[in-house]
Motif scaffolding. Structure first.
Motif: not given
Length: 493
Positions: A85-109
């Motif tokens: 659980f601890l490992t998967t939560f770390l994994w999930y948290s980092s990807y969720t925050i990265w997702l917000a960045s990806l949605f913003m970067k989507l407008w560049i291409p």
């Protein structure tokens, strides 16, 4: 999430795995940062991290492919439920925050595709509303669209993954063939001369010396990230889950060869000093400069007029924008689904509140997907609709996830040592080499994490170094609190 599967042919499976990990952007940025000197480091990263990690992941999927939890199930069966659980939560948290960045970067291409240039950084206003607010609003709408598409089921997700992967493969073929045409036309002479010293020394002043090379070594390792994400979908690929481990190995070879070939081929059209001394070039746009230049060079070889050459350059530029846009969509669909699926389906029954795990007809925990979408929208609001302090807060959150994203690789390698002490039908790695594979991954990731934390100190970036260290600690504390809370709820029920 019930096991709604999709039958994928073996070539499609390899394509999805390869293009989920392979990054055209990372390949282009490697040439920008190091020129040919990137190649030895990619070989080192491939041999010490990616190949042994691919073998480890292959064994986990070969033995535990019937479980829906993916990475969670691997660690649960090897170490403990709490570690999983601890490992998967770390994994999930980092990807969720990265997702917000990806949605913003989507407008560049999308801007590159539509206008031939990046207009997202302009301070223009429409209807007296600053452009950044429109971008934020558009990003939030995209989040809701992705939530809707994920809730349509894994068949829809796999279609977007295949589309993004196919377009990335097409872009690489265009790039490779065009550079080969230039190489043949120039009788094997490279625009960026291949000399012995250039394989060991970067022309980029920021990536010279011990610290510069160590910094790029970390970059090289991250370029091979994402294998655990796509491997967590093994239970959704129908009968081909038996061939999934083999698909991982084929994809790993393709990824490594493609990175090395791509870095070398850029030298056929791009002279490093001529292109990258331009102060407008950055990690965010280097590939667009390279593709525009490739079109310009090819137009000259084909004997096109100045206008024709410009048109060809624009075609190459906008093709890159089109491909990167859909590649981002496919990547977003994958990482918005796979980590959430692992943390929801891997945990014991009744671990999460029932409304979060309730599935729709497509076998998707739709309330959990919507909750994740609202969290991402909240992060986007934080960046766009607040002041500079909030923007700094988001940047700091991103820094906090950098090490958190690496720790799961480390735990998977440690778990594999215990996993191999058990008896399993599918053993890809010979017993005498199993601990070696784990040891290589553990050593490489520990080194990368240590370098990531120490290197900012040499540049007097003390806050950055502290955040890299504090991030995993905070996410781990949250994970432990959640774990004990939900376990207590299960005991009380």
């Amino acid at each position: 999430m019930s096991k709604k599967t999709v039958e994928l042919s073996f070539p499609k499976l390899v394509l999805i795995i390869a293009t989920t990990v392979f990054s055209f952007t990372s390949m282009s940025n490697a040439f920008y940062l190091m020129s040919y000197a990137a190649m030895p480091w990619y070989i080192v990263a491939g041999l010490l991290f990616f190949v042994p990690y691919a073998l480890i992941v292959s064994e986990f999927t070969g033995n535990l492919g019937q479980y829906s939890g993916g990475l969670y199930s691997w660690i649960d069966h090897s170490l403990s439920q709490k570690a999983a659980f601890l490992t998967t939560f770390l994994w999930y948290s980092s990807y969720t925050i990265w997702l917000a960045s990806l949605f913003m970067k989507l407008w560049i291409p999308l801007s590159i595709l539509s206008f031939g240039q990046d207009l997202t950084t302009r301070t223009a206003s429409f209807w007296h509303i600053p452009q950044i607010y429109w971008l934020g609003l558009g990003s939030c709408i995209l989040v809701l669209i992705v939530v809707f598409l994920i809730n349509k089921g894994f068949f829809t997700i796999s279609r977007f993954m295949l589309l993004g992967g196919s377009l990335i493969a097409l872009l690489f073929v265009v790039m490779a063939v065009s550079n080969l045409i230039l190489l043949v036309n120039h009788h094997g002479q490279l625009s960026q001369p291949m000399q012995q010293h250039i394989l060991l020394n970067s022309p980029n002043r920021d990536y010279q010396g011990l610290l510069g090379n160590l910094g790029f070594f970390i970059f090289g390792i991250t370029a091979f990230g994402g294998l655990d994400t796509v491997a967590s979908l093994v239970d959704r690929v129908g009968h081909n889950k038996r061939r999934f481990p083999f698909a991982i190995l084929i994809a790993a070879i393709l990824i490594t060869v493609t990175y090395l070939a791509g870095i070398f081929l850029w030298g056929a059209s791009a002279n490093w000093a001529a292109i990258f001394t331009n102060q407008k070039v950055s990690l965010g746009n280097a590939m667009y400069f390279l593709m525009f230049n490739l079109g310009h060079q090819l137009g000259g070889v084909l004997g096109l007029s100045s206008a024709g050459t410009l048109i060809l350059s624009q075609i190459f530029l906008r093709l890159t924008g089109l491909v990167l846009f859909w590649a981002y969509i496919g990547l977003i669909m994958t990482i918005a689904y796979a980590p959430l699926k692992s943390i929801i389906t891997g945990t014991p029954k009744n671990f999460w509140p029932h409304f979060l795990t309730k599935e729709n007809k497509q076998g998707i925990a739709s309330h959990a997907v919507l909750g994740q979408g609202l969290l991402i929208i909240g992060l986007i609001w934080l960046v766009v609709f607040s002041n500079a302090h909030a923007v700094n807060l988001y940047n700091n959150l991103t820094l906090m996830t950098n090490v958190s994203r690496s720790i799961p690789y480390l735990i998977v390698a440690i778990a594999f040592i215990q996993f191999r002490k058990q008896q399993h039908d599918y053993q890809l790695i010979a017993p005498r080499y199993a601990n070696l594979a784990s040891g290589l991954v553990i050593t490489t990731i520990l080194s990368a994490i240590s370098f990531s934390i120490i290197l900012p100190l040499f540049k007097a970036h003390y806050l950055e170094s502290m955040l890299l260290l504090i991030g995993p600690m905070i996410f781990s504390i949250i994970a432990v609190i959640l774990y004990h809370h939900f376990n207590r709820q299960i005991e009380l029920s």
